[in-house]
Write a protein that holds these residues in place. Structure first.
Motif, mmCIF file in Angstrom:
data_model
loop_
_atom_site.group_PDB
_atom_site.id
_atom_site.type_symbol
_atom_site.label_atom_id
_atom_site.label_comp_id
_atom_site.label_asym_id
_atom_site.label_seq_id
_atom_site.Cartn_x
_atom_site.Cartn_y
_atom_site.Cartn_z
ATOM 1 N N GLN A 1 -4.127 -1.606 -7.837
ATOM 2 C CA GLN A 1 -4.404 -2.783 -7.668
ATOM 3 C C GLN A 1 -4.982 -3.757 -8.715
ATOM 4 N N THR B 1 -10.926 -2.087 -2.472
ATOM 5 C CA THR B 1 -9.605 -2.339 -3.058
ATOM 6 C C THR B 1 -9.288 -0.955 -3.801
ATOM 7 N N SER C 1 -10.387 4.587 -4.892
ATOM 8 C CA SER C 1 -11.109 3.321 -4.068
ATOM 9 C C SER C 1 -12.191 2.714 -4.847
ATOM 10 N N ALA D 1 -6.024 -7.377 -7.997
ATOM 11 C CA ALA D 1 -6.799 -7.532 -7.226
ATOM 12 C C ALA D 1 -8.415 -7.343 -7.932
ATOM 13 N N TYR E 1 0.843 -1.166 -0.042
ATOM 14 C CA TYR E 1 -0.230 -0.078 0.137
ATOM 15 C C TYR E 1 0.833 1.321 -0.067
ATOM 16 N N ASP F 1 -2.709 1.301 4.628
ATOM 17 C CA ASP F 1 -4.191 1.178 4.847
ATOM 18 C C ASP F 1 -4.461 1.736 6.504
#
Length: 159
Positions: free
Chosen positions: A122, A118, A149, A125, A24, A32
């Motif tokens: 990413q 997520t 986000s 993901a 992150y 996070d």
């Protein structure tokens, strides 16, 4: 890979969570900041899973129960957190295995829907969740107004 439930504060869980926090930092510039109470991940209202290859902890994921408040959560939600696979173990389907086990255990505990957050940085993901039947939902939690986000959900009735 062998998947084992462990306490949130297990040393292998701490090691993998530190590694995901570093990801992150590299991708978003910070860890996070979602509030995480270790007790929320104690069965039957939550679960933390570690994936082992031999004796090495190479993957993790967790869920915690939510029963509202709307609009962020609905009765019967399981919020998935800390999905991670170590660099050395990527490309072997371990993330999909952890995701399946999170869905299965949450459903067995009476959870009706999986929800997760997520980010756009990413893409692996996002691809995993999209290919596993997750659909984008309105943002929730502390990042609900962040442009990077993305939030997803999946009905667990078939899990």
């Amino acid at each position: 890979m062998r998947i084992v439930p462990v306490p949130y504060d297990h040393p292998d869980a701490a090691k993998l969570m530190a590694a995901v926090q570093q990801v992150y930092v590299e991708r978003y510039g910070d860890e996070d900041a979602t509030p995480m109470d270790p007790a929320q991940f104690d069965p039957p209202q939550g679960l933390f899973l570690i994936g082992y290859q031999g004796e090495e902890a190479v993957a993790c994921g967790a869920w915690r129960a939510h029963d509202g408040p709307a609009p962020d959560f609905q009765d019967g939600d399981a919020e998935f957190k800390r999905m991670y696979v170590a660099d050395s173990a990527r490309g072997r389907g371990f993330a999909r295995m952890i995701l399946f086990e999170l869905e299965r255990t949450a459903a067995l505990s009476g959870r009706k829907r999986a929800v997760l957050e997520t980010g756009t940085k990413q893409p692996e993901a996002i691809a995993l969740y999209a290919s596993s039947g997750y659909v984008e939902i309105p943002g929730f939690g502390i990042y609900k107004n962040e442009p990077d986000s993305r939030c997803y959900a999946k009905d667990l009735s078939g899990a």
